[in-house]
Write a protein that holds these residues in place. Structure first.
Motif, mmCIF file in Angstrom:
data_model
loop_
_atom_site.group_PDB
_atom_site.id
_atom_site.type_symbol
_atom_site.label_atom_id
_atom_site.label_comp_id
_atom_site.label_asym_id
_atom_site.label_seq_id
_atom_site.Cartn_x
_atom_site.Cartn_y
_atom_site.Cartn_z
ATOM 1 N N CYS A 11 18.076 -5.214 -10.660
ATOM 2 C CA CYS A 11 17.819 -3.927 -10.031
ATOM 3 C C CYS A 11 16.488 -3.992 -9.302
ATOM 4 O O CYS A 11 15.665 -4.898 -9.538
ATOM 5 C CB CYS A 11 17.835 -2.793 -11.044
ATOM 6 N N VAL A 12 16.277 -3.029 -8.429
ATOM 7 C CA VAL A 12 15.012 -2.888 -7.704
ATOM 8 C C VAL A 12 14.559 -1.447 -7.922
ATOM 9 O O VAL A 12 15.142 -0.512 -7.360
ATOM 10 C CB VAL A 12 15.179 -3.184 -6.205
ATOM 11 N N LEU A 13 13.542 -1.267 -8.736
ATOM 12 C CA LEU A 13 13.117 0.072 -9.132
ATOM 13 C C LEU A 13 11.895 0.535 -8.355
ATOM 14 O O LEU A 13 10.930 -0.231 -8.174
ATOM 15 C CB LEU A 13 12.801 0.085 -10.632
ATOM 16 N N VAL A 14 11.952 1.773 -7.913
ATOM 17 C CA VAL A 14 10.822 2.424 -7.252
ATOM 18 C C VAL A 14 10.706 3.840 -7.776
ATOM 19 O O VAL A 14 11.690 4.416 -8.247
ATOM 20 C CB VAL A 14 10.987 2.440 -5.708
ATOM 21 N N PRO A 15 9.505 4.420 -7.718
ATOM 22 C CA PRO A 15 9.377 5.812 -8.143
ATOM 23 C C PRO A 15 10.283 6.719 -7.322
ATOM 24 O O PRO A 15 10.434 6.540 -6.104
ATOM 25 C CB PRO A 15 7.910 6.140 -7.895
ATOM 26 N N SER A 16 10.933 7.679 -7.958
ATOM 27 C CA SER A 16 11.788 8.608 -7.239
ATOM 28 C C SER A 16 10.962 9.361 -6.194
ATOM 29 O O SER A 16 9.798 9.695 -6.418
ATOM 30 C CB SER A 16 12.425 9.605 -8.211
ATOM 31 N N GLY A 17 11.597 9.561 -5.056
ATOM 32 C CA GLY A 17 10.895 10.229 -3.966
ATOM 33 C C GLY A 17 10.246 9.276 -3.008
ATOM 34 O O GLY A 17 9.652 9.676 -2.015
ATOM 35 N N THR A 18 10.354 7.945 -3.282
ATOM 36 C CA THR A 18 9.786 6.936 -2.352
ATOM 37 C C THR A 18 10.899 6.144 -1.717
ATOM 38 O O THR A 18 12.019 6.177 -2.151
ATOM 39 C CB THR A 18 8.833 5.985 -3.082
ATOM 40 N N PRO A 21 0.800 -1.230 0.000
ATOM 41 C CA PRO A 21 0.000 0.000 0.000
ATOM 42 C C PRO A 21 0.830 1.276 0.000
ATOM 43 O O PRO A 21 0.380 2.317 -0.506
ATOM 44 C CB PRO A 21 -0.826 -0.126 1.283
ATOM 45 N N LYS A 22 2.040 1.216 0.537
ATOM 46 C CA LYS A 22 2.882 2.410 0.590
ATOM 47 C C LYS A 22 3.702 2.596 -0.683
ATOM 48 O O LYS A 22 4.466 3.565 -0.790
ATOM 49 C CB LYS A 22 3.812 2.349 1.802
ATOM 50 N N GLY A 23 3.547 1.695 -1.641
ATOM 51 C CA GLY A 23 4.280 1.801 -2.893
ATOM 52 C C GLY A 23 4.908 0.490 -3.300
ATOM 53 O O GLY A 23 5.445 -0.239 -2.463
ATOM 54 N N ASP A 24 4.815 0.174 -4.584
ATOM 55 C CA ASP A 24 5.334 -1.087 -5.105
ATOM 56 C C ASP A 24 6.808 -0.947 -5.514
ATOM 57 O O ASP A 24 7.284 0.158 -5.791
ATOM 58 C CB ASP A 24 4.520 -1.534 -6.320
ATOM 59 N N ALA A 25 7.489 -2.084 -5.561
ATOM 60 C CA ALA A 25 8.867 -2.133 -6.043
ATOM 61 C C ALA A 25 8.938 -3.147 -7.180
ATOM 62 O O ALA A 25 8.336 -4.221 -7.105
ATOM 63 C CB ALA A 25 9.824 -2.520 -4.925
ATOM 64 N N LEU A 26 9.665 -2.816 -8.222
ATOM 65 C CA LEU A 26 9.825 -3.681 -9.389
ATOM 66 C C LEU A 26 11.217 -4.298 -9.368
ATOM 67 O O LEU A 26 12.219 -3.583 -9.365
ATOM 68 C CB LEU A 26 9.632 -2.875 -10.676
#
Length: 458
Positions: free
Chosen positions: A451-458, A383-388
């Motif tokens: 890699c483990v990608l998340v939106p910048s700022g998270t 819920p706090k943000g997904d990681a790819l």
């Protein structure tokens, strides 16, 4: 209380004096604390430590520390020291079977049918001598007649073992247990054991050793976790065979957000333990050890590192015993890694930190993005943000293109500025920044890495 990163030690091996018959005191394990803090551990799991004939799983007295390792006061002090340093402490509970020197079995040998413990062991046959010289036979663990199996449906046995659990909780203030051979134990007994332990302490962590079978059986019996042998096997097998479909199938079956049989469960994730070959020995391409650990720290579950794994110890299961899998800690030398693995320790420290600092990696769900024979991409959802997570087994770089609209769909509004984030970064490499275009993300992954990608700022 729940564990997030466990260090597994086999004390009867780890504390053995090198090239000697002697053992160090159990309190010596506290010397590991700085190392475990560097690894971002929060828990230590001790292999069998109570009085036994040889290897700890042939227990003779469930209430006394094995005298080779000290006494109960030493054990209490060791637990206190780990607690003061912020660690949870788990014991290995050998309650499926005993040794032939356990008080109940000794009485049975002496008195036969007249023993009050005649019903304590499973499927007793008084007219059939066993291979150990006893005048009777009982069921045993894995065919080893030196390890007679308890009759866990006997109320007296149940009371005795629950009393033992409560004694450990009161006397040593432990935080949980690993239940040895849980897959061979009566599920009704396990339910009663779990109920009793959780009544006494609601957050008491109970993990069952399960090699085969649907983990949900044991989770439904009240255990908090089971050993995830399915993922253990499919991970290294996929790397060895260049077939990521095996791992992907397993992960979908267990953890998929929509239909996984164990979605949301915290199964024990491991690469090694005291019963299997070291992962460095198992991998055909030793360079894959880095990718193995990248996957290990990004998959669902509770990662458990077996002592020496961080140094790429090389040991295969086989021969007359498994002591090569349970070496003295002094044999680990000065902490040097195997050739070609010099950066493994620091990489594990880094990966552990990335996982523990990410809600998605630590606690998230699972959705597959795509799979090819040598690439796997999946989301850890939260819920706090997904990681790819993107993994590349190929021995050359590969460019990935991800259509984020496919994953986020109508959920895009929950992200930055009311839509799909336009800037992403790699948690494994702070220098990697990626800009999306038309809702698509394009990134190049190095050979045998990810890699483990998340939106910048998270």
């Amino acid at each position: 209380m729940r564990p997030n990163h466990i260090y597994h030690v086999f004390p009867l091996g780890a504390l053995k004096e090198r090239n000697s018959a002697g053992f160090k005191n159990i309190r010596e394990l506290t010397n590991l604390i700085p190392h475990l803090q560097d690894l971002r551990m929060d828990s230590i799991l001790l292999g069998p430590i109570f009085k036994s004939e040889t290897h700890g799983y042939d227990v003779t007295d469930m209430y006394q520390l094995d005298p080779r390792l000290g006494n109960n006061e030493d054990l209490k002090q060791m637990v206190r020291d780990f607690h003061e340093a912020g660690f949870h402490v788990f014991f290995d509970a050998v309650w499926n079977h005993s040794s032939r020197l356990h008080f109940a079995y000794r009485d049975l040998r002496e008195k036969g049918r007249n023993s009050p413990y005649a019903g304590w062991y499973r499927n007793i046959q008084f007219d059939k001598p066993n291979l150990c010289g006893d005048s009777f036979t009982v069921d045993c663990w894995a065919g080893f007649q030196e390890l007679p199996a308890f009759n866990l449906k006997n109320p007296d046995v149940e009371r005795e073992l629950i009393h033992c659990a409560e004694y450990w909780m009161d006397e040593f203030s432990i935080d949980g247990i690993r239940i040895d051979a849980a897959q061979d134990m009566d599920l009704g007994f396990l339910r009663h054991l779990a109920d009793a332990c959780h009544r006494k302490r609601a957050d008491f962590w109970m993990m069952g050793e399960v090699v085969f079978g649907d983990p949900q059986q044991w989770l439904s019996a009240g255990l908090n976790s089971v050993t995830n042998y399915q993922t253990y096997k499919s991970c290294w097998s996929s790397l060895n065979d260049g077939n990521m479909f095996e791992l992907a199938y397993n992960l979908n079956q267990l953890f998929d957000d929509k239909g996984g049989s164990c979605k949301g469960a915290r199964l024990q994730l491991f690469n090694e333990n005291h019963d299997v070959s070291r992962i460095y020995s198992v991998l055909k391409d030793k360079g894959d050890n880095y990718l193995q650990h990248l996957l290990f720290y990004t998959l669902p579950g509770v990662p458990t590192l077996y002592y020496g794994e961080e140094y790429a110890l090389d040991a295969k299961k086989g021969g007359c015993d498994d002591w090569n899998l349970r070496p003295p800690m002094s044999s680990l030398g000065s902490g040097k890694c195997a050739a070609g693995q010099e950066n493994l320790l620091s990489e594990i420290q880094h990966l552990a930190g990335v996982r523990l600092d990410s809600d998605a990696l630590r606690d998230g769900g699972y959705q597959q993005e795509f799979v090819h024979s040598q690439q796997l991409a999946f989301w850890r959802t939260h819920p706090k943000g997904d990681a790819l997570v993107l993994a590349n087994l190929q021995d050359s770089p590969v460019q990935f293109e991800i259509d984020l609209k496919k994953h986020y769909g109508n959920r895009g509004g929950s992200l930055n500025c009311g839509g799909i984030a336009s800037h992403w970064h790699d948690l494994l490499n702070s220098q990697t920044n990626i800009t999306t275009k038309n809702g698509k993300l394009t990134v190049q992954i190095p050979a045998k890495w990810g890699c483990v990608l998340v939106p910048s700022g998270t």
